[in-house]
Design a protein around this motif. Structure first.
Motif, mmCIF file in Angstrom:
data_model
loop_
_atom_site.group_PDB
_atom_site.id
_atom_site.type_symbol
_atom_site.label_atom_id
_atom_site.label_comp_id
_atom_site.label_asym_id
_atom_site.label_seq_id
_atom_site.Cartn_x
_atom_site.Cartn_y
_atom_site.Cartn_z
ATOM 1 N N GLU A 1 -4.923 27.450 -6.284
ATOM 2 C CA GLU A 1 -5.794 26.312 -5.994
ATOM 3 C C GLU A 1 -6.051 25.435 -7.242
ATOM 4 O O GLU A 1 -5.989 24.201 -7.133
ATOM 5 N N PRO A 2 -6.337 26.016 -8.416
ATOM 6 C CA PRO A 2 -6.559 25.138 -9.583
ATOM 7 C C PRO A 2 -5.347 24.252 -9.858
ATOM 8 O O PRO A 2 -5.491 23.066 -10.164
ATOM 9 N N TRP A 3 -4.141 24.801 -9.695
ATOM 10 C CA TRP A 3 -2.934 23.999 -9.889
ATOM 11 C C TRP A 3 -2.893 22.863 -8.847
ATOM 12 O O TRP A 3 -2.633 21.699 -9.196
ATOM 13 N N ALA A 4 -3.177 23.197 -7.584
ATOM 14 C CA ALA A 4 -3.136 22.182 -6.520
ATOM 15 C C ALA A 4 -4.112 21.046 -6.826
ATOM 16 O O ALA A 4 -3.803 19.864 -6.605
ATOM 17 N N ARG A 5 -5.288 21.392 -7.326
ATOM 18 C CA ARG A 5 -6.298 20.351 -7.635
ATOM 19 C C ARG A 5 -5.863 19.480 -8.810
ATOM 20 O O ARG A 5 -6.153 18.282 -8.830
ATOM 21 N N ASN A 6 -5.167 20.098 -9.755
ATOM 22 C CA ASN A 6 -4.757 19.331 -10.941
ATOM 23 C C ASN A 6 -3.469 18.544 -10.738
ATOM 24 O O ASN A 6 -3.102 17.741 -11.587
ATOM 25 N N HIS A 7 -2.761 18.815 -9.645
ATOM 26 C CA HIS A 7 -1.479 18.130 -9.393
ATOM 27 C C HIS A 7 -1.454 17.590 -7.967
ATOM 28 O O HIS A 7 -0.652 18.053 -7.137
ATOM 29 N N PRO A 8 -2.331 16.619 -7.654
ATOM 30 C CA PRO A 8 -2.446 16.167 -6.253
ATOM 31 C C PRO A 8 -1.155 15.580 -5.690
ATOM 32 O O PRO A 8 -0.850 15.795 -4.514
ATOM 33 N N THR A 9 -0.394 14.876 -6.511
ATOM 34 C CA THR A 9 0.836 14.262 -5.982
ATOM 35 C C THR A 9 1.859 15.341 -5.628
ATOM 36 O O THR A 9 2.461 15.327 -4.542
#
Ligand SMILES: C[S@@+](CC[C@H](N)C(=O)[O-])C[C@H]1O[C@@H](n2cnc3c(N)ncnc32)[C@H](O)[C@@H]1O
Length: 274
Positions: A232-240
């Motif tokens: 999840e932290p990765w998903a939030r930091n890489h929205p595109t």
């Protein structure tokens, strides 16, 4: 509807998930990844069941899917081994602006054979790995068979035995044990200090357990491109990049072989006449 009152024996998985219940929606249901994976399940759910159907839901957790089904005109009897999950689900039901046709019930799946419903259900649903907490699925399949009619469907979402994203992610971090943890078919997880056995049956083992009563009619990958929820932290930091993975998901979810190597797999079984 239930033959005997729920025994006072503590259910190990239920006790572990009691600890998670207060934070489950924040930690999974309301996350980007949790939403994306659940949306994929909901798409198949609405293709499988129709308004007017009456569904038995196993391991319902905080009731997110039960509320969704009821909002689409499908009646649900939803069970879970965790009293805290059921309490939370009931509170959510009470907070709904309109009455919904949902009943929540504190009952482990291992005791589903104690149901004596007035009429049979039109299908059974289990989402996000509740069935991975059960070592032997054959008695569960046998208990479900008399609860539905020939041709009725079970929609069951399991954690897979092989999750490629997980393997590559943890290998890249040099954490080989974590990368390969599902492959043995059994791990011990810990939720807030309470340990829990988690099983990762192969597709072949699942089919064997269900085959006397049910035949597999479709397989959909869930979380094939979309990663497991701990990213999840990765998903939030890489929205595109995350949006791109969400778009890829619906394509990869149907690709043979690949569709069984995501975080979860959604299996649709049809009851066969005997
Ligand atoms: C990962 S949560 C999924 C909850 C819900 N289905 C969802 O989609 O959010 C797994 C759920 O399975 C329940 N569970 C685990 N073992 C169970 C069992 N043997 N019988 C019934 N429920 C069980 C847990 O209490 C927990 O609520």
């Amino acid at each position: 509807m239930i033959a005997s009152p729920l025994s006072t024996t503590v259910h190990a998985a239920g006790a572990a998930f009691d600890r998670l219940a207060p934070v489950y929606d924040d930690k999974f249901t309301e996350t980007l990844i949790g939403r994306a994976q659940r949306n994929s399940v909901w798409k198949v759910l609405l293709e499988t069941f129709r308004p007017g159907d009456s569904i038995l839901e196993l391991n319902c957790g905080t009731g997110e899917d039960a509320l969704f089904l009821a909002q689409h005109g499908i009646s649900v009897l939803s069970c879970d081994a965790s009293q805290e999950m059921i309490t939370h689900a009931e509170q959510r039901l009470k907070a709904q602006p309109v009455p919904l046709s949902v009943v929540f019930c504190h009952l482990p799946t291992e005791r589903i054979n104690e149901f004596a419903p007035a009429r049979r259900f039109d299908g059974v649903f289990s989402n996000f790995s509740g069935l991975n907490c059960i070592e032997d699925l054959a008695p569960v399949a046998a208990s479900l068979a008399p609860l539905v009619k020939d041709g009725d469907r079970l929609l069951l979402c399991f954690s897979t035995r092989v999750c490629l994203t997980e393997i590559f992610y943890y290998l890249a971090l040099g954490q080989k044990k974590k990368a390969l943890r599902r492959l043995s078919g059994h791990t011990q997880a810990t939720i807030d200090g309470v340990s829990l056995d988690v099983y990762y049956p192969s597709l072949k083992q699942i089919l064997r357990s269900f085959s006397p009563h049910f035949r597999l009619s479709s397989t959909t990958g869930i979380g094939v491109a979309v990663p497991p929820s701990y990213l999840e932290p990765w998903a939030r930091n890489h929205p595109t990049a995350f949006r791109l993975l969400c778009r890829l998901e619906s394509f990869l979810a149907r690709v043979p072989l690949l569709r069984t190597t995501g975080d979860h797999v959604l299996l649709c079984f049809e009851k066969v006449s005997q």
